[in-house]
Design an enzyme around this catalytic site. Structure first.
Site, PDB file in Angstrom:
ATOM      1  N   ARG A 199       0.842  -1.188   0.000  1.00  0.00           N
ATOM      2  CA  ARG A 199       0.000   0.000   0.000  1.00  0.00           C
ATOM      3  C   ARG A 199       0.883   1.246   0.000  1.00  0.00           C
ATOM      4  NH1 ARG A 199      -1.909  -3.656   3.805  1.00  0.00           N
ATOM      5  NH2 ARG A 199      -4.048  -4.424   3.477  1.00  0.00           N
ATOM      6  N   LYS A 224      -1.861  -2.032   7.577  1.00  0.00           N
ATOM      7  CA  LYS A 224      -3.182  -1.444   7.787  1.00  0.00           C
ATOM      8  C   LYS A 224      -4.026  -2.267   8.755  1.00  0.00           C
ATOM      9  CE  LYS A 224      -7.335  -0.093   5.215  1.00  0.00           C
ATOM     10  NZ  LYS A 224      -7.975  -0.041   3.871  1.00  0.00           N
ATOM     11  N   HIS A 282      -4.259   3.117  -5.692  1.00  0.00           N
ATOM     12  CA  HIS A 282      -4.476   1.815  -5.049  1.00  0.00           C
ATOM     13  C   HIS A 282      -4.681   0.703  -6.069  1.00  0.00           C
ATOM     14  CE1 HIS A 282      -5.218  -0.551  -1.469  1.00  0.00           C
ATOM     15  NE2 HIS A 282      -6.281  -1.088  -2.030  1.00  0.00           N
ATOM     16  N   ARG A 285      -1.993  -1.910  -6.522  1.00  0.00           N
ATOM     17  CA  ARG A 285      -2.008  -3.109  -5.668  1.00  0.00           C
ATOM     18  C   ARG A 285      -2.798  -4.221  -6.348  1.00  0.00           C
ATOM     19  NH1 ARG A 285      -1.315  -5.036  -0.328  1.00  0.00           N
ATOM     20  NH2 ARG A 285      -3.188  -5.765   0.735  1.00  0.00           N
ATOM     21  N   HIS A 308      -2.876 -10.188   3.186  1.00  0.00           N
ATOM     22  CA  HIS A 308      -4.283 -10.552   3.380  1.00  0.00           C
ATOM     23  C   HIS A 308      -4.378 -11.783   4.281  1.00  0.00           C
ATOM     24  CE1 HIS A 308      -4.997  -8.111  -0.334  1.00  0.00           C
ATOM     25  NE2 HIS A 308      -6.085  -7.808   0.332  1.00  0.00           N
ATOM     26  N   TYR A 317      -8.942  -8.677  -5.095  1.00  0.00           N
ATOM     27  CA  TYR A 317      -7.822  -7.985  -5.736  1.00  0.00           C
ATOM     28  C   TYR A 317      -7.305  -8.730  -6.964  1.00  0.00           C
ATOM     29  CZ  TYR A 317      -7.292  -4.571  -1.981  1.00  0.00           C
ATOM     30  OH  TYR A 317      -7.494  -3.527  -1.104  1.00  0.00           O
TER      31      TYR A 317
END
Length: 337
Positions: A199, A224, A282, A285, A308, A317
């Site tokens: 990120r 995050k 973003h 990513r 993740h 994603y």
């Protein structure tokens, strides 16, 4: 116990609870007076302590937000971003509403007004700040709130799933625009993001001490979701870091010595300059994670890199190109023949 009496066409409620000053309030309807009395008495019984709810007349939603901003927000990883968000919330009329007048319907009205100018996902992020601030006020600050209306209001449905990837020729345009940017770090950050699926905030926090050159790994102390992870670095990622090493002076220094605001502004100018439509930072990513799968990495391997912990979220994603899979199937057929 509650006593209700009619005076001048209105109903005055007075509640006396042992150990607490008497509470009183006036209503136009007797039913509203009874409901308020039941709420106060029930709240005192549930909590087991008498409470002076007159404080709710003197405190506003904005007071809760300011205290939350000053005491809780600084402890968070995204403190700067949340502080900016709260600054916006304090400008809304809702911030001036006394806690005694705050209801679910009042919050719902505010939500509907905001939906006229911002997207549902943005509304939900704002509601999350309100919700946690009021949970903190209830649990830690002793504010005698009977309920948290921000937790009870219905959140708008969000359908903002992204599937945007770089199309043929777009990377060349994007790279050329990055080269022309006045920010000397933006191209390296973009390239590093494509190699690591990190990120933007994670890339900006990388320090030289986080890099294991011998093991070719990078340690991310906190991401995050609050967890640390260590990711492998490709040859290209190592080369990008080495390009930055000419400015190395201390292991505590940041590798990319720029700010989030500076990168945001640079990115806006870059995509506008190169004419790429609807491509966000973003989305890099998404692009990186999809490339990992196209290279043949497994789900656990990609999850280790991306951070993740929920494979369902990881799947959001992944946007594989059918033509890439067709080429892979063709190779497999040739190898098997």
């Amino acid at each position: 116990m509650a006593a209700i009496r009619k005076r001048q066409g209105k109903y005055q409620v007075q509640i006396r609870i042992k150990g607490s000053p008497p509470l009183s309030r006036t209503f136009s309807a007797r039913a509203d007076a009874k409901a308020w009395a039941r709420e106060i008495e029930g709240d005192a019984e549930r909590r087991g302590l008498p409470m002076d709810r007159r404080v709710l007349d003197t405190l506003t939603v904005g007071d809760i937000l300011v205290r939350y901003r000053d005491t809780i927000t600084p402890t968070k990883l995204g403190a700067v971003r949340e502080g900016m968000a709260i600054r916006v919330l304090l400008k809304h009329g809702l911030s001036k509403v006394p806690l005694s007048a705050l209801t679910v319907s009042r919050v719902a009205e505010h939500r509907d007004q905001r939906l006229q100018t911002i997207k549902p996902a943005s509304i939900n992020r704002e509601l999350a700040i309100y919700r946690h601030a009021f949970e903190t006020a209830q649990r830690s600050w002793g504010i005698p709130l009977a309920e948290n209306p921000f937790a009870l209001v219905t959140k708008p449905r969000v359908s903002d799933a992204r599937s945007r990837r770089l199309e043929k020729g777009e990377w060349e345009k994007l790279k050329a625009a990055c080269l022309r940017s006045r920010n000397p770090y933006v191209l390296s950050m973009v390239e590093f993001g494509l190699e690591t699926a990190m990120r933007r905030g994670e890339v900006l926090r990388v320090r030289w001490r986080n890099i294991d050159w011998e093991g070719r790994t990078l340690h991310i102390p906190r991401s995050k979701n609050g967890y640390a992870r260590t990711i492998p670095l490709s040859v290209q990622a190592i080369n990008i870091l080495m390009r930055q090493s000419n400015a190395f002076s201390s292991s505590e220094n940041l590798v990319f010595e720029t700010t989030e605001d500076a990168i945001k502004l640079s990115w806006q100018r870059i995509v506008r300059r190169c004419g790429i439509v609807d491509f966000r930072y973003h989305d890099l990513r998404h692009e990186a994670i999809s490339r990992f799968f196209e290279k043949g990495l497994s789900v656990p391997e990609v999850a280790l890199i991306s951070g993740h912990r929920d494979y369902k979220m990881l799947a959001r994603y992944v946007h594989l190109r059918p033509e890439v899979l067709a080429e892979k199937l063709a190779r497999l057929s040739q190898e098997g023949s």
